[in-house]
Design a protein around this motif. Structure first.
Motif, mmCIF file in Angstrom:
data_model
loop_
_atom_site.group_PDB
_atom_site.id
_atom_site.type_symbol
_atom_site.label_atom_id
_atom_site.label_comp_id
_atom_site.label_asym_id
_atom_site.label_seq_id
_atom_site.Cartn_x
_atom_site.Cartn_y
_atom_site.Cartn_z
ATOM 1 N N ILE A 12 0.776 -1.232 -0.154
ATOM 2 C CA ILE A 12 0.147 0.036 -0.115
ATOM 3 C C ILE A 12 0.855 1.184 -0.026
ATOM 4 O O ILE A 12 1.654 1.336 0.887
ATOM 5 C CB ILE A 12 -0.882 0.058 1.184
ATOM 6 N N PHE A 13 0.800 2.071 -0.817
ATOM 7 C CA PHE A 13 1.646 3.137 -1.135
ATOM 8 C C PHE A 13 0.703 4.527 -0.961
ATOM 9 O O PHE A 13 -0.127 4.777 -1.806
ATOM 10 C CB PHE A 13 2.300 3.044 -2.577
ATOM 11 N N GLY A 14 1.274 5.231 -0.052
ATOM 12 C CA GLY A 14 0.360 6.435 0.376
ATOM 13 C C GLY A 14 1.088 7.808 0.511
ATOM 14 O O GLY A 14 2.242 7.812 1.030
ATOM 15 N N ALA A 15 0.975 8.620 -0.627
ATOM 16 C CA ALA A 15 1.740 9.740 -0.967
ATOM 17 C C ALA A 15 0.993 10.954 -0.428
ATOM 18 O O ALA A 15 -0.123 11.203 -0.814
ATOM 19 C CB ALA A 15 2.172 9.779 -2.427
ATOM 20 N N MET A 16 1.857 11.881 0.190
ATOM 21 C CA MET A 16 1.108 13.001 0.724
ATOM 22 C C MET A 16 1.951 13.943 0.318
ATOM 23 O O MET A 16 3.075 14.338 0.764
ATOM 24 C CB MET A 16 0.983 12.854 2.339
ATOM 25 N N GLY A 17 1.299 15.194 -0.333
ATOM 26 C CA GLY A 17 1.796 16.630 -0.611
ATOM 27 C C GLY A 17 2.876 16.290 -1.421
ATOM 28 O O GLY A 17 3.880 17.054 -1.503
ATOM 29 N N ASN A 71 5.189 16.420 5.418
ATOM 30 C CA ASN A 71 3.966 17.244 4.707
ATOM 31 C C ASN A 71 2.655 16.833 5.719
ATOM 32 O O ASN A 71 1.825 17.962 5.639
ATOM 33 C CB ASN A 71 3.594 16.432 3.268
ATOM 34 N N TYR A 72 2.204 15.647 6.018
ATOM 35 C CA TYR A 72 1.302 15.156 7.029
ATOM 36 C C TYR A 72 1.188 16.109 8.259
ATOM 37 O O TYR A 72 0.236 16.645 8.332
ATOM 38 C CB TYR A 72 1.297 13.900 7.559
ATOM 39 N N CYS A 73 2.194 16.271 8.747
ATOM 40 C CA CYS A 73 2.447 17.110 10.123
ATOM 41 C C CYS A 73 2.360 18.535 9.710
ATOM 42 O O CYS A 73 1.872 19.307 10.872
ATOM 43 C CB CYS A 73 3.826 16.603 10.847
ATOM 44 N N GLU A 74 2.897 19.011 8.697
ATOM 45 C CA GLU A 74 2.573 20.595 8.220
ATOM 46 C C GLU A 74 1.043 20.720 8.199
ATOM 47 O O GLU A 74 0.576 21.666 8.416
ATOM 48 C CB GLU A 74 3.270 20.905 6.979
ATOM 49 N N ALA A 75 0.446 19.864 7.574
ATOM 50 C CA ALA A 75 -1.207 19.828 7.574
ATOM 51 C C ALA A 75 -1.865 19.901 9.026
ATOM 52 O O ALA A 75 -2.785 20.676 9.083
ATOM 53 C CB ALA A 75 -1.760 18.670 6.955
ATOM 54 N N LEU A 76 -1.095 19.344 9.702
ATOM 55 C CA LEU A 76 -1.732 19.373 11.167
ATOM 56 C C LEU A 76 -1.439 20.570 11.781
ATOM 57 O O LEU A 76 -2.405 21.354 12.344
ATOM 58 C CB LEU A 76 -1.057 18.173 12.236
ATOM 59 N N ASN A 129 -1.954 12.121 -2.842
ATOM 60 C CA ASN A 129 -2.211 13.416 -2.452
ATOM 61 C C ASN A 129 -1.145 14.337 -2.952
ATOM 62 O O ASN A 129 -0.117 14.170 -2.432
ATOM 63 C CB ASN A 129 -2.454 13.509 -1.020
ATOM 64 N N LEU A 130 -1.500 14.946 -3.794
ATOM 65 C CA LEU A 130 -0.529 16.027 -4.606
ATOM 66 C C LEU A 130 -0.265 17.442 -3.712
ATOM 67 O O LEU A 130 -1.231 17.772 -2.872
ATOM 68 C CB LEU A 130 -0.904 16.390 -5.982
ATOM 69 N N ALA A 131 0.804 18.223 -4.041
ATOM 70 C CA ALA A 131 1.227 19.303 -3.220
ATOM 71 C C ALA A 131 0.097 20.456 -3.259
ATOM 72 O O ALA A 131 -0.075 21.132 -2.581
ATOM 73 C CB ALA A 131 2.311 19.913 -3.698
ATOM 74 N N ASP A 132 -0.645 20.390 -4.629
ATOM 75 C CA ASP A 132 -1.632 21.459 -4.765
ATOM 76 C C ASP A 132 -3.130 20.946 -4.364
ATOM 77 O O ASP A 132 -4.054 21.701 -4.531
ATOM 78 C CB ASP A 132 -1.961 21.737 -6.389
ATOM 79 N N ASP A 133 -3.180 19.848 -3.798
ATOM 80 C CA ASP A 133 -4.301 19.252 -3.110
ATOM 81 C C ASP A 133 -4.556 19.908 -1.932
ATOM 82 O O ASP A 133 -3.529 20.387 -1.180
ATOM 83 C CB ASP A 133 -4.441 17.756 -3.037
ATOM 84 N N PRO A 134 -5.580 20.230 -1.298
ATOM 85 C CA PRO A 134 -5.988 20.874 0.000
ATOM 86 C C PRO A 134 -5.082 20.300 1.013
ATOM 87 O O PRO A 134 -5.013 18.773 1.100
ATOM 88 C CB PRO A 134 -7.335 20.680 0.326
ATOM 89 N N ALA A 135 -4.508 20.938 1.925
ATOM 90 C CA ALA A 135 -3.804 20.308 3.136
ATOM 91 C C ALA A 135 -4.462 19.479 4.066
ATOM 92 O O ALA A 135 -3.958 18.378 4.514
ATOM 93 C CB ALA A 135 -2.908 21.425 3.966
ATOM 94 N N VAL A 136 -5.810 19.929 4.339
ATOM 95 C CA VAL A 136 -6.424 18.937 5.166
ATOM 96 C C VAL A 136 -6.619 17.553 4.687
ATOM 97 O O VAL A 136 -6.813 16.699 5.461
ATOM 98 C CB VAL A 136 -7.840 19.568 5.528
#
Length: 470
Positions: free
Chosen positions: A184-189, A256-261, A216-223
């Motif tokens: 399972i490959f999960g990419a964030m930001g 990137n996940y923690c930056e969204a938090l 989840n791409l960099a231009d997708d909403p951070a949330v």
């Protein structure tokens, strides 16, 4: 289902709504804006007379006339074995042009905590094909082993290599029928360029057939980044504990996940913790990392490799610091090795796999694995120390043994660590290479290896006559 048109405030990714009755935490929300477009969100904070909603697709275009519907249920991931080979966006919607997904079940993305009493201790080897991991910091089924990287380093190349090469050797030998391997490959930001690189590699190598990809791409909403890893882990748990797969979950980039938090915390005007990150970030990360493991009576397992980039190459930064507390070790990507052209540039000395000793040894990989690993660590550390000394006194001032340790350190990096991103070594090849390197040292220097193993595997230097004959 409850519907309101009482939006009082919009702040960043958050929408605040007045309510006349309590609304459940994490409840899913639909927001209908003027042109008939509907966006999804999730209740982030709930009080008796108002709620805060995080909107996954962003709040642009939402005004106070928008209708807010509370659906009375938490967010669920539609799961099925047919997800293998599919590519989803950060909210779990297919983006690969394939057929509509017909789920076997819909499971809560928060997951269910594994009862510690029911956890099975991780002690079974996963082969990544990367010698610096398999030989020196072995990954074990059910473990969470992060990769600590930094900006500009090739952690994505390493992630792709592990994704396409990872396997369970015992399964291939047919020792446990019925359990398959999945990634399972999960990419964030990540950037669009990185996303294209990932997908090209997955399709070129055929790794996509046994994988589920969340992008989840960099231009997708951070949330959106806050739910992407939860969707990935929910899918992993379904495949592992209901379909008996051994699942490897690769999550990049946790920074990137923690930056969204942090962004959401700032929008909620929370009192910040270290360096502006929320005080609950440790708990939040633990909720993700602790979803790795094995359960007694179930054949499957969930193994995690979260990848994070350390801001400023600082491993005391809150993100790597907290991650190190929760997980069972770390793999360090080294900037100096990368500048020397080593691929992958893994520095084995600060790297650690706390469960390694339970996953190697006789009957698990090879009887000599633990001894070879210990001796290589000791010899490489000695060589690293001597490199500093050489800068002061020169190699001529060192003994013959010291010079052999220096040569060992050089060859270890050039031959053992530097294998390229397309080379897949099984554990036997890795250990044979380890013995070739250790045979550079005299037998009496191999003080961490059993004498019987030395007699069996040590390569004696060729005599002058044998060299001449060759």
């Amino acid at each position: 289902m409850k519907e309101y048109q009482t939006i009082t405030e919009i702040s960043g990714p958050l929408v605040f709504v007045e309510t006349d009755e309590p609304v459940g935490y994490d409840e899913i929300v639909e927001i209908e804006i003027g042109d008939g477009e509907t966006r999804r969100g999730q209740v982030l904070e709930s009080a008796s007379d108002h709620v805060a909603i995080q909107v996954f697709e962003g709040t642009e275009g939402i005004d106070r006339d928008a209708s807010v519907r509370f659906l009375g249920e938490t967010m669920k991931m539609p799961v099925t074995e047919d997800l293998l080979g599919r590519v989803m966006d950060g909210t779990g919607q297919p983006i690969d042009g394939g057929p509509e997904i017909v789920p076997d079940d819909r499971q809560d993305i928060v997951g269910a905590a594994i009862n510690p009493y029911s956890r099975e201790y991780p002690e079974e080897f996963i082969q990544t094909g990367v010698s610096a991991i398999d030989g020196m910091n072995t990954l074990v089924r059910g473990q969470k082993l992060p990769i600590f990287s930094a900006s500009g380093l090739p952690h994505n190349d390493l992630a792709l290599q592990i994704a396409r090469q990872a396997s369970v050797p015992e399964e291939e030998e047919g020792s446990e029928e019925g359990s398959e391997f999945a990634v399972i490959f999960g990419a964030m930001g990540i950037t669009a360029e990185e996303a294209n690189e990932f997908m090209d590699d997955f399709e070129r190598t055929g790794a996509l057939e046994r994988s589920v990809v969340f992008m989840n791409l960099a231009d997708d909403p951070a949330v959106e980044r806050t739910i992407t890893p939860r969707l990935a882990l929910t899918t992993a748990e379904y495949l592992a504990f209901e379909k008996d797969y051994h699942v490897l979950v690769i999550l990049t980039d946790m920074t990137n996940y923690c930056e969204a938090l942090r962004e959401i915390g700032a929008a909620r005007e929370e009192v910040p913790g270290r360096r502006g990150y929320p005080g609950y970030m440790y708990t939040d990360l633990a909720q993700l990392y602790e979803r790795a493991g094995r359960i007694e009576g179930r054949d499957g397992s969930v193994t995690q490799i979260p990848i994070l980039t350390m801001p400023g190459d600082d491993d005391t930064h809150p993100i790597p610091d907290l991650t190190g507390y929760i997980t069972e070790g770390q793999i360090y990507i080294d900037r100096d090795l990368n500048s020397q052209g080593v691929q992958p540039p893994i520095n084995v000395l600060p790297s650690l796999s706390r469960l390694m000793d339970d996953g190697i040894g006789e009957g698990l990989t090879r009887a000599d694995h633990a001894d070879v690993k210990d001796q290589i660590f000791a010899a490489y550390a000695e060589g690293e120390d001597l490199r500093d000394l050489v800068n002061i006194v020169g190699r001529e001032a060192l003994s013959d043994l010291d010079n052999k340790y220096l040569d060992f350190a050089d060859r270890f990096e050039e031959e053992f660590v530097d294998q390229g991103y397309d080379t897949d070594r099984d554990i036997d090849e890795t250990l044979e290479l380890g013995w070739d390197l250790l045979s550079m040292l005299p037998k009496d220097a191999l003080n961490r290896i059993d004498e019987e193993l030395i007699e069996e595997h040590y390569r004696e230097e060729e005599t002058a006559e044998e060299v001449a004959a060759d």
